[in-house]
Design a protein around this motif. Structure first.
Motif, PDB file in Angstrom:
ATOM      1  N   ILE A  32       0.661  10.202  -1.532  1.00 21.24           N
ATOM      2  CA  ILE A  32       1.572  11.252  -2.306  1.00 21.24           C
ATOM      3  C   ILE A  32       2.970  10.757  -2.546  1.00 21.24           C
ATOM      4  CG2 ILE A  32       2.316  12.132   0.203  1.00 21.24           C
ATOM      5  CD1 ILE A  32       1.163  14.375  -2.442  1.00 21.24           C
ATOM      6  N   TYR A  35      -3.942  16.669  -6.089  1.00 22.85           N
ATOM      7  CA  TYR A  35      -3.836  17.095  -4.695  1.00 22.85           C
ATOM      8  C   TYR A  35      -3.416  18.806  -4.846  1.00 22.85           C
ATOM      9  CZ  TYR A  35      -2.248  12.341  -3.476  1.00 22.85           C
ATOM     10  OH  TYR A  35      -2.163  11.116  -3.182  1.00 22.85           O
ATOM     11  N   MET A  47      14.377  16.585   6.025  1.00 24.50           N
ATOM     12  CA  MET A  47      13.994  15.179   6.093  1.00 24.50           C
ATOM     13  C   MET A  47      15.397  14.362   6.427  1.00 24.50           C
ATOM     14  SD  MET A  47      10.634  14.537   4.061  1.00 24.50           S
ATOM     15  CE  MET A  47       9.177  14.704   4.724  1.00 24.50           C
ATOM     16  N   ILE A  54      10.402   7.855   1.333  1.00 25.50           N
ATOM     17  CA  ILE A  54       9.852   7.783   2.338  1.00 25.50           C
ATOM     18  C   ILE A  54       8.510   7.730   2.288  1.00 25.50           C
ATOM     19  CG2 ILE A  54       9.439   9.226   4.850  1.00 25.50           C
ATOM     20  CD1 ILE A  54      12.225  10.181   4.349  1.00 25.50           C
ATOM     21  N   CYS A  55       7.816   6.961   3.176  1.00 27.47           N
ATOM     22  CA  CYS A  55       6.320   6.733   3.336  1.00 27.47           C
ATOM     23  C   CYS A  55       6.256   6.995   4.676  1.00 27.47           C
ATOM     24  CB  CYS A  55       5.923   5.378   2.831  1.00 27.47           C
ATOM     25  SG  CYS A  55       3.942   4.927   3.238  1.00 27.47           S
ATOM     26  N   ARG A  56       5.083   7.935   5.294  1.00 27.36           N
ATOM     27  CA  ARG A  56       4.893   7.992   6.439  1.00 27.36           C
ATOM     28  C   ARG A  56       3.654   7.245   6.726  1.00 27.36           C
ATOM     29  NH1 ARG A  56       7.971   9.376  10.654  1.00 27.36           N
ATOM     30  NH2 ARG A  56       6.938  11.243  12.014  1.00 27.36           N
ATOM     31  N   CYS A  57       2.817   6.978   5.772  1.00 28.18           N
ATOM     32  CA  CYS A  57       1.459   6.037   6.220  1.00 28.18           C
ATOM     33  C   CYS A  57       1.555   4.667   6.576  1.00 28.18           C
ATOM     34  CB  CYS A  57       0.561   6.419   5.207  1.00 28.18           C
ATOM     35  SG  CYS A  57      -0.064   8.022   4.843  1.00 28.18           S
ATOM     36  N   THR A  58       2.190   3.921   5.478  1.00 27.13           N
ATOM     37  CA  THR A  58       2.136   2.488   5.664  1.00 27.13           C
ATOM     38  C   THR A  58       3.094   1.753   6.455  1.00 27.13           C
ATOM     39  OG1 THR A  58       3.723   2.107   3.655  1.00 27.13           O
ATOM     40  CG2 THR A  58       1.395   2.771   2.952  1.00 27.13           C
ATOM     41  N   GLY A  59       4.160   2.213   6.829  1.00 32.87           N
ATOM     42  CA  GLY A  59       5.038   1.502   7.659  1.00 32.87           C
ATOM     43  C   GLY A  59       5.994   0.437   6.739  1.00 32.87           C
ATOM     44  N   TYR A  60       5.689   0.724   5.418  1.00 31.59           N
ATOM     45  CA  TYR A  60       6.563   0.034   4.364  1.00 31.59           C
ATOM     46  C   TYR A  60       5.821  -1.473   4.093  1.00 31.59           C
ATOM     47  CZ  TYR A  60       9.355   4.352   4.894  1.00 31.59           C
ATOM     48  OH  TYR A  60       9.871   5.612   5.000  1.00 31.59           O
ATOM     49  N   THR A  69       3.126   7.500  -3.647  1.00 28.13           N
ATOM     50  CA  THR A  69       3.310   6.415  -4.423  1.00 28.13           C
ATOM     51  C   THR A  69       3.886   6.667  -5.384  1.00 28.13           C
ATOM     52  OG1 THR A  69       1.056   6.204  -3.447  1.00 28.13           O
ATOM     53  CG2 THR A  69       1.525   4.664  -5.366  1.00 28.13           C
ATOM     54  N   VAL A  77       5.070   1.947  13.033  1.00 30.82           N
ATOM     55  CA  VAL A  77       6.415   2.727  12.420  1.00 30.82           C
ATOM     56  C   VAL A  77       6.460   4.055  12.808  1.00 30.82           C
ATOM     57  CG1 VAL A  77       7.600   3.092  10.262  1.00 30.82           C
ATOM     58  CG2 VAL A  77       6.587   0.909  10.745  1.00 30.82           C
ATOM     59  N   GLN A  90       0.134  -0.982  11.153  1.00 34.65           N
ATOM     60  CA  GLN A  90       1.761  -1.002  10.625  1.00 34.65           C
ATOM     61  C   GLN A  90       2.135   0.377  10.486  1.00 34.65           C
ATOM     62  OE1 GLN A  90       0.789  -3.210   6.892  1.00 34.65           O
ATOM     63  NE2 GLN A  90       1.384  -4.967   7.839  1.00 34.65           N
ATOM     64  N   GLY A  91       1.422   1.385  10.197  1.00 30.59           N
ATOM     65  CA  GLY A  91       1.851   2.958   9.824  1.00 30.59           C
ATOM     66  C   GLY A  91       1.865   3.487  11.056  1.00 30.59           C
ATOM     67  N   CYS A 137      13.243  12.798   0.344  1.00 20.75           N
ATOM     68  CA  CYS A 137      11.883  12.001   0.625  1.00 20.75           C
ATOM     69  C   CYS A 137      11.817  11.097  -0.600  1.00 20.75           C
ATOM     70  CB  CYS A 137      10.868  12.762   0.749  1.00 20.75           C
ATOM     71  SG  CYS A 137      10.238  13.688  -0.483  1.00 20.75           S
ATOM     72  N   PHE A 176      -2.304  13.350   9.928  1.00 18.39           N
ATOM     73  CA  PHE A 176      -1.768  12.791  11.201  1.00 18.39           C
ATOM     74  C   PHE A 176      -2.212  13.851  12.214  1.00 18.39           C
ATOM     75  CE2 PHE A 176       1.337  11.132   8.152  1.00 18.39           C
ATOM     76  CZ  PHE A 176       0.766   9.705   7.868  1.00 18.39           C
TER      77      PHE A 176
END
Lengths: 160, 759
Positions: free
Chosen positions: A104, B38, B684, A136-142, A106, B660, B656-657, A48, B273
């Motif tokens: 996370i 976190y 992953m 891998i970023c799962r939030c922004t779509g890059y 970033t 994707v 966008q997110g 990741c 999510f």
């Protein structure tokens, strides 16, 4: 518990010594021994990129590096990116461009992007997407991450 | 990136000073320097590390567990099993985005007598290091009686299927129950009009079947909890949760202790999510802490996240649509069977509500089934249940439009849900913006551009999701320098500190930067529901707005004291208080509060007032490699009605997110099981989520049709964007190579096979 091993490194420009077990990863030592918790654990098996640090200038997944392998090495983490009281242009562009949501991933992206710009100060969008494919970023779509890196490259070029 | 204002209600056309601007998020500096805390960054004195032993079998009875060797390992301080958990009776708890039976929750957190999926927790250890805890797990002996398992929803519905629960009966509408136990926990049925008559009026009727695979939310931060059961019996939990109050409620119920004995501290959260609403680790860490007398941290490995938490379900869906020659939908029928996983209570409800939610169809019937299978208990994933339903419906819509020779956007415009449309499950829409998203999509540069080249195609699909509203509390105190500290309870997953703070700033006529937002623990703020259901900017924003009104009312009283007049003689507009012959800005008056009776705290606790609605339409261009079947996304545009985009950058980011995630769901992602019911791609690397290199930029068009239920017209935007992508891509593949894909994910081998069996 095995015998602890003494390791001498340079982290974010400062000499750092630590003791670790042979089985401890660099990620574990950075976070749990040295309390540099900016480097994040996402998968702990190199898929990741959240734990990306620079080892002798090259980006690595610190979860796949044994801490003992860092003997004599120079390590840069997210905590070392900002210079004194100022954010690095990458950090500033990530903020202005809303290139983070949960945040996370970033630190890993910032370190990987810094490695890219150190090597290639004027990357194309394709270069950026290729070089950051290990993160891998799962939030922004890059989208906003790629644009932030492009903006930072331009800003750094303008100030040179 | 474009924002299209649609001035259609009384809130439209309003000029805002703060809303619609793009300030830097308040927690930004912490998050780009690595300083943000976190849950996994928590370090407490004497903290132990917990690990969980999980079932290797998909379905088995636990005959015995021997933990003695693990307990004897030096460095191990506590071991627990299901025997350490109190009995929890059947009771339904509402969690904001879905509900849970607490007895099932308890048995899911730690198996009591049966394991229902591979990865089900059976024991846990706390030790001085994670490595010792890991070693101790290997010393625990569990004797299983392996039972036959069932992995696919349609198999589980058969009469002779292996039964997961001998106390689960099929619940029909009206509470009627089946005579014998069944894997089918619930049958939902909605209808309106007369569907037979409707189909009789149709000139074209198309019925198709669809399958979708189990997928995971894929947040980058694994589940992690730290618990401290103090010697005074107070329990503090630091945890990665979307909802601190629902985590507190679930934990207290599972442990059978008073809710007020538990404090849940929501740390920064690395994505959710929908997958971080249910608890997993919290009560386990708590019991290990109670037994050891030390704080205990448990972090899941990535494989545990895949196998031991809640993915969103695999489904079987059949959709039948009928339309007249001129393109008017007259009848619709859907059959949806959704996997619930090991315990009942999946996302079938919203699946049924959403399947036809984009269209005004006079005659419709929907049947839905919630079905137990030997997979992890499913959970919400961004617009839970809607993406699968839209994949089915939007693909049939596209096929009908194509057969009638009507442009797919024009066909949708002819049938679009609007104000007054009754959804099949009952609710009648207030002012919604679906038509406007279709018009914006049709007029977009993307749709107007020409797509050329072989094996290329353009697809369109639309999507719908609710804003659940629900409950939020907030308080705000005015500082002497004119800034305002805002205390809220909504975990900030994607910038909501800022979007909520901006609404308070707008109300008070101050700058976004002059509000200091803080997310507090369950003892520091009033009850607040989960960060989910596209609700925080809407409902917690509403609470912030009311805090602002409360502050203004109190400050008018203070101004009246200073100016020796009545409070109702003081007016407030554009950040300035005006009285008889006097005026003061917000900042000027703030400075004088301590001499007029003390500080001011505004407060509000709101119930968001039920669901409103969000619609989106996506356009995608793909290229299919005929040699390999690989689909490449060439261009992508997401259009969505945001009501009022409070912070446009973060609205775009959600679009966008979500798009994707939907692309990943469409093309790559699935839980791949072997015949023994073991997931074979629990990493992953093998569960392949999209990387930056797989994608183009995602273009966005924000449409603003103000929400009549919110003072600033805000609609939630978080979830709708994941709904259209699989259908849009399937429709694009058809336009590219002439094959209709009806199974997710659409990996290269499936597309290749479809192309080659066509010829």
């Amino acid at each position: 518990m095995g015998k602890r091993i003494h390791v001498t490194t340079t982290i974010n420009g400062e000499p750092v010594e630590f003791l670790c077990e042979a089985r401890q990863s660099l990620l574990e030592v950075l976070r749990d021994v040295l309390r540099l918790t900016g480097t994040k654990e996402g998968c702990n098996n190199g898929n990741c990129g959240a734990c990306t640090v620079l080892l002798n200038g090259l980006p690595v997944d610190s979860c796949l590096v044994l801490a003992v392998e860092a003997e004599g090495a120079t390590i840069e983490t997210v905590e070392g990116i900002a210079c004194g009281g100022h954010l690095h242009p990458l950090q500033q562009c990530f903020l202005e461009g809303a290139a983070l949501q949960c945040g996370i991933c970033t630190p890993g992206f910032l370190v990987a992007a810094k490695a890219l710009l150190d090597k290639n100060p004027n990357p194309s969008e394709r270069d950026i997407r290729f070089e950051l494919a290990g993160n891998i970023c799962r939030c922004t779509g890059y989208d906003k991450i790629v644009r932030a890196v492009q903006d930072a490259a331009q800003r750094m070029a303008a100030s040179r | 990136m474009a924002t299209i204002d649609q001035p259609r209600s009384e809130t439209a056309g309003k000029q805002y000073k703060v809303l619609g601007t793009r300030p830097i998020r308040h927690d930004g500096a912490d998050k780009v320097t690595g300083r943000a805390i976190y849950t996994n960054d928590m370090q407490l004195t004497g903290m132990l590390h917990g690990r969980i032993l999980r079932s290797p079998h998909a379905h088995a009875r636990i005959k015995s567990i021997d933990t003695s060797a693990a307990e004897a390992l030096p460095g191990v301080l506590a071991v627990c099993t299901g025997a350490d958990f109190p009995d929890v009776k059947d009771k339904i708890a509402e969690l904001g985005e879905g509900a849970v039976n607490l007895a099932h929750l308890s048995a899911n957190v730690m198996a009591h007598d049966k394991v229902l999926y591979k990865g089900h927790a059976v024991a846990a250890v706390a030790a001085k290091s994670p490595h010792i805890a890991e070693e101790a797990l290997k010393l625990i002996r569990v004797e299983y009686e392996v039972l036959p398992h069932v992995l696919w929803v349609l198999d589980a519905m058969k009469d002779d299927a292996p039964l997961l629960h001998d106390n689960v009966y099929t619940e029909e509408l009206g509470g009627k129950q089946s005579d014998k136990p069944s894997n089918i926990a619930k049958h939902l049925h909605f209808e309106q009009g007369n569907v037979e008559e409707g189909f009789a009026q149709a000139d074209i009727v198309i019925e198709r079947e669809f399958k979708t695979a189990t997928v995971h939310q894929g947040y980058i931060e694994p589940h992690v909890s730290v618990a401290l059961w103090n010697q005074d019996n107070r329990l503090t939990i630091w945890t990665a949760t979307q909802g601190s109050f629902t985590a507190r409620q679930q934990t207290a119920e599972v442990l059978q202790i008073p809710v007020s004995n538990v404090t849940v501290v929501p740390c920064e959260i690395g994505g959710g999510f929908g997958g971080k609403i249910s608890i997993y680790l919290e009560p386990v860490a708590a019991i290990l802490s109670r037994k050891s007398g030390r704080p205990v941290k448990i972090v899941m490995s990535r494989a545990e996240v895949f196998e031991g938490t809640g993915p969103t379900p695999a489904t079987f869906i059949r959709v039948k649509l009928g339309a007249t020659r001129d393109g008017k939908l007259v009848a619709a029928q859907a059959y949806l069977a959704y996997e619930a996983g090991g315990f009942p209570g999946g996302v079938i409800g919203p699946g049924c509500m959403c399947v036809f939610s984009c269209y005004d169809i006079p005659n419709a019937v929907v049947d839905g089934y919630d079905v137990c299978v030997n997979k992890p208990k499913t959970q919400a994933y961004r617009a839970p249940g809607a993406t699968q339903a839209a994949f089915a419906c939007e693909t049939v819509i596209d096929e009908i439009a194509e057969k009638l020779g009507i442009d797919p956007i024009e066909f949708r415009l002819k049938n679009a849900a609007k104000e007054g449309t009754r959804r099949v499950d009952g609710p009648v829409y207030p002012r919604v913006g679906f038509i406007e998203t279709l018009e914006a999509a049709r007029n977009s540069d993307h749709y107007q551009s020409e797509l050329t080249g072989p094996y290329r195609g353009r697809g369109v699909a639309s999507g719908f999701w609710f804003n659940v509203g629900l409950k939020s509390a907030a308080s705000a105190s005015v500082n002497p320098d004119g800034t305002v500290t805002l205390v809220e309870g909504s975990t900030d997953i994607g910038g909501t500190r800022t979007t909520v703070a901006m609404q308070l700033a707008e109300t008070l006529g101050i700058a976004a930067e002059d509000v200091i937002p803080r997310v507090e623990d369950t003892d520091g703020v009033g009850y607040t529901d989960v960060t989910g259901g596209s609700r925080v900017t809407y409902a917690t924003g509403l609470a912030a707005y009311h805090c602002g009104l409360d502050i203004i009312a109190q400050m008018k009283e203070r101004a009246a004291i200073l100016w020796d007049c009545e409070p109702d003689q003081v007016e407030f507009a554009d950040g300035t208080f005006t009285g008889p012959g006097q005026s003061a800005t917000f900042k000027e008056l703030a400075r004088r509060l301590l001499e007029t009776g003390g500080g001011i705290v505004g407060r509000a606790s709101v119930d968001g007032g039920g669901a409103t609605n969000g619609f989106g339409t996506h356009i995608v261009d793909v290229e299919v490699d005929p040699e390999t079947g690989k689909v490449t996304i060439l261009r992508y545009t997401a259009v969505q009605d945001a009501g009022k985009a409070v912070h446009p950058s973060y609205v775009e980011g959600q679009m966008q997110g979500g798009a994707v995630q939907g692309i990943g769901w469409a093309l790559n992602e699935e839980y791949y099981y072997d015949a023994d019911g073991r997931m074979r791609n629990a990493s992953m690397l093998d569960y392949r989520m999209p990387t930056a290199y797989d994608l183009p930029n995602i273009e966005t068009i924000i449409v603003e049709v103000p929400n009549p239920k919110h003072p600033y017209g805000v609609r939630g935007v978080g979830e709708t964007p994941i709904v259209p992508p699989p259908a849009a891509i399937a429709n694009a593949i058809y336009r590219a190579v002439g094959v209709r894909m009806r199974e997710l994910p659409m990996q290269p081998h499936k597309v290749w096979k479809a192309i080659n069996s066509q010829e």
